[in-house]
Design a protein around this motif. Structure first.
Motif, PDB file in Angstrom:
ATOM      1  N   ALA A 140     -50.479   3.020  13.463  1.00  0.00           N
ATOM      2  CA  ALA A 140     -50.961   3.699  12.265  1.00  0.00           C
ATOM      3  C   ALA A 140     -49.801   4.231  11.422  1.00  0.00           C
ATOM      4  O   ALA A 140     -49.856   4.220  10.187  1.00  0.00           O
ATOM      5  N   LEU A 141     -48.751   4.714  12.088  1.00  0.00           N
ATOM      6  CA  LEU A 141     -47.579   5.187  11.353  1.00  0.00           C
ATOM      7  C   LEU A 141     -46.962   4.056  10.548  1.00  0.00           C
ATOM      8  O   LEU A 141     -46.601   4.230   9.374  1.00  0.00           O
ATOM      9  N   ALA A 142     -46.845   2.869  11.166  1.00  0.00           N
ATOM     10  CA  ALA A 142     -46.307   1.715  10.445  1.00  0.00           C
ATOM     11  C   ALA A 142     -47.167   1.379   9.240  1.00  0.00           C
ATOM     12  O   ALA A 142     -46.662   1.089   8.152  1.00  0.00           O
ATOM     13  N   SER A 143     -48.480   1.432   9.419  1.00  0.00           N
ATOM     14  CA  SER A 143     -49.393   1.151   8.316  1.00  0.00           C
ATOM     15  C   SER A 143     -49.194   2.146   7.173  1.00  0.00           C
ATOM     16  O   SER A 143     -49.164   1.765   5.994  1.00  0.00           O
ATOM     17  N   LYS A 144     -49.028   3.415   7.554  1.00  0.00           N
ATOM     18  CA  LYS A 144     -48.858   4.439   6.527  1.00  0.00           C
ATOM     19  C   LYS A 144     -47.521   4.283   5.811  1.00  0.00           C
ATOM     20  O   LYS A 144     -47.450   4.394   4.571  1.00  0.00           O
ATOM     21  N   LEU A 145     -46.461   4.016   6.565  1.00  0.00           N
ATOM     22  CA  LEU A 145     -45.140   3.859   5.956  1.00  0.00           C
ATOM     23  C   LEU A 145     -45.105   2.672   4.998  1.00  0.00           C
ATOM     24  O   LEU A 145     -44.416   2.703   3.977  1.00  0.00           O
ATOM     25  N   LYS A 146     -45.863   1.632   5.342  1.00  0.00           N
ATOM     26  CA  LYS A 146     -45.891   0.433   4.508  1.00  0.00           C
ATOM     27  C   LYS A 146     -46.994   0.481   3.452  1.00  0.00           C
ATOM     28  O   LYS A 146     -47.184  -0.483   2.715  1.00  0.00           O
ATOM     29  N   ASN A 147     -47.734   1.593   3.423  1.00  0.00           N
ATOM     30  CA  ASN A 147     -48.819   1.785   2.459  1.00  0.00           C
ATOM     31  C   ASN A 147     -49.811   0.619   2.489  1.00  0.00           C
ATOM     32  O   ASN A 147     -50.228   0.092   1.451  1.00  0.00           O
ATOM     33  N   LYS A 148     -50.232   0.240   3.701  1.00  0.00           N
ATOM     34  CA  LYS A 148     -51.118  -0.907   3.872  1.00  0.00           C
ATOM     35  C   LYS A 148     -52.596  -0.544   3.779  1.00  0.00           C
ATOM     36  O   LYS A 148     -53.455  -1.421   3.790  1.00  0.00           O
ATOM     37  N   ARG A 149     -52.903   0.751   3.738  1.00  0.00           N
ATOM     38  CA  ARG A 149     -54.287   1.223   3.611  1.00  0.00           C
ATOM     39  C   ARG A 149     -55.162   0.598   4.706  1.00  0.00           C
ATOM     40  O   ARG A 149     -56.219   0.034   4.451  1.00  0.00           O
ATOM     41  N   GLN A 150     -54.697   0.757   5.937  1.00  0.00           N
ATOM     42  CA  GLN A 150     -55.408   0.216   7.085  1.00  0.00           C
ATOM     43  C   GLN A 150     -55.740   1.316   8.085  1.00  0.00           C
ATOM     44  O   GLN A 150     -55.065   2.331   8.159  1.00  0.00           O
ATOM     45  N   VAL A 151     -56.781   1.057   8.865  1.00  0.00           N
ATOM     46  CA  VAL A 151     -57.213   1.959   9.925  1.00  0.00           C
ATOM     47  C   VAL A 151     -56.820   1.348  11.268  1.00  0.00           C
ATOM     48  O   VAL A 151     -56.875   0.133  11.437  1.00  0.00           O
ATOM     49  N   THR A 152     -56.432   2.185  12.205  1.00  0.00           N
ATOM     50  CA  THR A 152     -56.255   1.767  13.592  1.00  0.00           C
ATOM     51  C   THR A 152     -57.308   2.483  14.427  1.00  0.00           C
ATOM     52  O   THR A 152     -57.472   3.698  14.314  1.00  0.00           O
ATOM     53  N   THR A 412     -45.586   6.012  20.577  1.00  0.00           N
ATOM     54  CA  THR A 412     -45.562   5.765  19.133  1.00  0.00           C
ATOM     55  C   THR A 412     -44.507   4.721  18.798  1.00  0.00           C
ATOM     56  O   THR A 412     -44.729   3.841  17.954  1.00  0.00           O
ATOM     57  N   ALA A 413     -43.362   4.811  19.459  1.00  0.00           N
ATOM     58  CA  ALA A 413     -42.314   3.812  19.247  1.00  0.00           C
ATOM     59  C   ALA A 413     -42.813   2.424  19.615  1.00  0.00           C
ATOM     60  O   ALA A 413     -42.538   1.435  18.929  1.00  0.00           O
ATOM     61  N   MET A 414     -43.576   2.331  20.709  1.00  0.00           N
ATOM     62  CA  MET A 414     -44.160   1.047  21.107  1.00  0.00           C
ATOM     63  C   MET A 414     -45.109   0.545  20.029  1.00  0.00           C
ATOM     64  O   MET A 414     -45.122  -0.654  19.694  1.00  0.00           O
ATOM     65  N   GLY A 415     -45.913   1.423  19.469  1.00  0.00           N
ATOM     66  CA  GLY A 415     -46.827   1.038  18.401  1.00  0.00           C
ATOM     67  C   GLY A 415     -46.098   0.529  17.176  1.00  0.00           C
ATOM     68  O   GLY A 415     -46.527  -0.439  16.525  1.00  0.00           O
ATOM     69  N   LEU A 416     -44.985   1.160  16.835  1.00  0.00           N
ATOM     70  CA  LEU A 416     -44.171   0.678  15.714  1.00  0.00           C
ATOM     71  C   LEU A 416     -43.692  -0.748  15.984  1.00  0.00           C
ATOM     72  O   LEU A 416     -43.687  -1.593  15.083  1.00  0.00           O
ATOM     73  N   SER A 417     -43.296  -1.020  17.224  1.00  0.00           N
ATOM     74  CA  SER A 417     -42.839  -2.366  17.575  1.00  0.00           C
ATOM     75  C   SER A 417     -43.970  -3.377  17.444  1.00  0.00           C
ATOM     76  O   SER A 417     -43.766  -4.477  16.928  1.00  0.00           O
ATOM     77  N   LYS A 422     -38.827  -1.300  14.118  1.00  0.00           N
ATOM     78  CA  LYS A 422     -37.885  -0.926  15.173  1.00  0.00           C
ATOM     79  C   LYS A 422     -37.886   0.591  15.312  1.00  0.00           C
ATOM     80  O   LYS A 422     -38.067   1.304  14.316  1.00  0.00           O
ATOM     81  N   ALA A 423     -37.640   1.080  16.520  1.00  0.00           N
ATOM     82  CA  ALA A 423     -37.641   2.523  16.733  1.00  0.00           C
ATOM     83  C   ALA A 423     -36.521   2.927  17.676  1.00  0.00           C
ATOM     84  O   ALA A 423     -36.241   2.250  18.665  1.00  0.00           O
ATOM     85  N   VAL A 424     -35.894   4.035  17.340  1.00  0.00           N
ATOM     86  CA  VAL A 424     -34.963   4.711  18.236  1.00  0.00           C
ATOM     87  C   VAL A 424     -35.538   6.092  18.516  1.00  0.00           C
ATOM     88  O   VAL A 424     -35.910   6.818  17.586  1.00  0.00           O
TER      89      VAL A 424
END
Length: 667
Positions: A140-152, A412-417, A422-424
């Protein structure tokens, strides 16, 4: 145990739904029921090893899935067969998965619904129920950062809602206002434990108040209520990203899994919920309102049963998996084609801490999809000031302060992947990884092997003693992870290596634990290229060459070795700085030992179970005929690391190393 809902009859309202939608809902809720009935038959025949029945709960999985768009991720559980069938996964692949066949999703490496598929935007569970909640946060964080207007959408049960991961994930989602639907299927029992022995609030949805989160209670047996309410909520989340907690009241009319049975459930409660069967009641409603007739009903059932039998026949007649050791070993990690990047810049004297900071900063400049997360890493710059000034350059969207919740942030890092980023993650101290141990060793480490989903995650681990920090801020706990297939472990001793290896770790699509010894941060300096460069994993550094003995170490131990040798200039030694522990440069080790005939391994970790034991065993197994003495291990005492200076000096192996080295040379 949801008695209020068990007494409440199902009341359907089709509202503005078109006839085609009503019929599609019927087809989708009927299909998993008919599959389950077939699976229960196969289970009795011994053709399926285990089954977690979702009979009585189909309306939730189907309603939620139909309310979402096909490109929106769903993270289901055992009793959510309707998610997979509604997303139109070919049935033969599901049947093959359950039978451990190659055309399933895990090559026979896992069973049941422990798999995911990017093709259908489904991320399967692991038996440790909680981690998928935090993974949903990351998607969901990736979706928000990319402004994809998606639900998880992510599922759990009322039992899973007692796990710490549940609370951590909800807290993170609320703080960051992530577009997640947390779907709790409250089916009355966690295996045999009733809800009044699991939590002490009236409704799980009430917990949303504590997290500042919108929440709803939905009749989970009413397919129309599920579909219409979730559709409305999903649209609101797309338009205004925020998390929502949904409690679906339902009931598990069969056992936790079939071997469990239902003897622990009062018969009158089973009878009440049986009357609320979501499939039979919806079918009756459609017939009574003229949407379908009995002929249509029979035709649909025959059509689905024909599909089931045809696909089952394909799966049953598929050959059993042929074992291939090479394939098994090669699938532990995603292939990483290392690209050597040489520096063209001038060298500058750089402290270890600054080399790490530069590696992070230059990687952030190179990759717009790289996110760094950790406690106090934003404006404060982290406890070691490694990310100081990063917020001003990269912004708080990419340099993210987190609550104190190691599990949720690693998840959350796994979800970003999963979402292609990528996540650190900075662990404030390596010791604190124990609070996030489960997702590291059971989710990040195993996902690629199970269903080809890599974890593009680096966990930065400030570690080590000799700083008077005591038992909880001083551990060198790398051996916890070198034991776990699927994880890479890096442990540099010098600034040059720290920067180049960290950049490589960020490039590597696999999970990397990157150990940084705190005592080296500001005590060790070296000339380091100012610009971006990489160093390969699995290649040790030969710091000195000699004929008398092979000395193997890593991290701060390397400096203890060099300090000892500076006092004994007559010792002719090969000094090997391993740099990476997984992969391990066994070629350099063996070549050296075959030359010198003697080997000593120094680690800061306590002795028993450390990586020195494995290195010693490898040398003995592969170089035995070349050895002139037993392989010697030197390590810290087998105690927790103490605080007082005198006790810590006694604990650490610095002084003992010199004694043991002399004894080995005299052997």
């Amino acid at each position: 145990m949801n008695n209020d809902f068990s007494l409440k009859p199902l009341q359907y309202s089709s509202g503005n739904l078109e006839k085609e939608t009503l019929i599609q809902l019927y087809k989708n809720i009927l299909k998993p029921r008919l599959i389950e009935e077939k699976m229960l038959l196969l289970l009795r025949q011994g053709k399926v090893s285990k089954w977690f029945s979702g009979i009585g709960q189909e309306a939730i999985a189907v309603g939620v899935t139909m309310a979402l768009n096909d490109d929106e991720y769903i993270l289901p559980m055992h009793r959510n067969l309707g998610v997979f069938t509604t997303r139109k996964i070919p049935l033969y692949r599901l049947f093959a998965q359950w039978q451990g066949k190659m055309s399933g999703f895990t090559k026979g490496r896992d069973r049941s619904f422990h798999f995911g598929t990017q093709q259908y935007h489904i991320v399967g569970m692991i038996s440790h129920l909680g981690p998928q909640l935090g993974v949903a946060d990351g998607i969901a964080l990736a979706s928000k950062l990319k402004n994809k207007r998606q639900v998880t959408a992510v599922f759990t049960g009322e039992g899973g809602s007692s796990e710490g991961d549940f609370h951590e994930a909800l807290n993170v989602a609320s703080i960051w206002q992530l577009p997640v639907m947390f779907c709790v299927e409250n089916n009355g029992y966690g295996l045999s434990t009733p809800t009044n022995e699991q939590y002490n609030c009236v409704h799980i949805a009430d917990r949303g108040i504590g997290y500042g989160m919108e929440s709803h209670i939905i009749d989970g047996n009413n397919i129309l209520e599920v579909y219409t309410k979730v559709s409305e909520i999903a649209e609101s989340i797309r338009n205004n990203p925020h998390p929502v907690l949904l409690e679906f009241k339902t009931f598990r009319v069969r056992g936790h899994e079939e071997a469990s049975g239902t003897k622990y459930v009062p018969q009158e409660l089973l009878d009440l919920w049986t009357q609320k069967d979501p499939v039979e009641n919806y079918q009756k409603f459609l017939i009574e309102t003229g949407v379908i007739n009995t002929v249509f009903e029979t035709d649909i059932k025959n059509e689905i049963n024909l599909e089931i039998n045809e696909h089952l026949d394909v799966a049953i007649h598929e050959e059993h998996i042929l074992c291939d050791k090479t394939s098994e070993l090669n699938d532990v990690f995603k292939e990483f084609k290392y690209q050597s990047v040489k520096s063209n810049s001038m060298l500058k004297e750089t402290r270890f801490v600054d080399a790490v900071s530069e590696g992070l900063k230059q990687s952030l400049e190179r990759y717009d999809d790289l996110i760094i997360m950790g406690q106090d890493i934003a404006e404060y710059g982290g406890v070691f000031k490694i990310t100081e000034g990063f917020v001003e350059q990269f912004g708080k969207e990419r340099i993210r302060n987190t609550p104190i919740c190691e599990s949720a942030i690693i998840e959350t890092a796994m979800g970003l992947s999963i979402a292609g980023m990528k996540a650190v993650v900075e662990l404030q101290f390596a010791d604190f990884i124990s609070s996030g141990f489960n997702p590291v060793v059971n989710y990040l480490a195993k996902s690629y092997y199970r269903w080809k989903q890599n974890a593009h995650v680096v966990l930065r681990m400030p570690c080590g003693g000799d700083v008077g920090a005591g038992p909880f801020h001083s551990q060198s706990n790398e051996a916890w992870f070198t034991k776990t297939p699927g994880l890479k472990v890096v442990y540099p001793a010098f600034p040059f290596d720290a920067k180049g290896l960290l950049i490589t770790a960020i490039n590597d699509p696999n999970p990397v634990l990157f150990f940084e010894h705190k005592a080296l941060y500001r005590s060790i300096s070296q000339e380091v290229p100012a610009d971006y460069y990489t160093l390969p994993f699995g290649e040790a550094s030969i710091l000195q060459t000699g004929e008398d003995v092979t000395i193997i170490s890593y991290g701060a131990g390397v400096h203890w070795v060099l300090e000892t040798l500076s006092k004994h200039t007559n010792i002719s030694a090969d000094v090997i700085d391993l740099r990476t522990l997984q992969p391990l440069d066994t070629a350099s080790i063996f070549s050296s030992v075959k030359k010198t005939g003697k080997a000593i391994v120094l680690q800061e970790d306590s002795l028993f179970g450390g990586i020195a034991s494995d290195i010693s065993a490898l040398i003995t197994e592969n170089c035995f005929e070349f050895l002139d003495a037993p392989v010697k291990r030197v390590a810290s005492l087998d105690t927790p690391i103490p605080f007082a200076k005198s006790l810590e000096d006694q604990y650490l192996p610095k002084a003992r190393f010199e004694t043991e080295l002399m004894a080995l040379l005299a052997y």
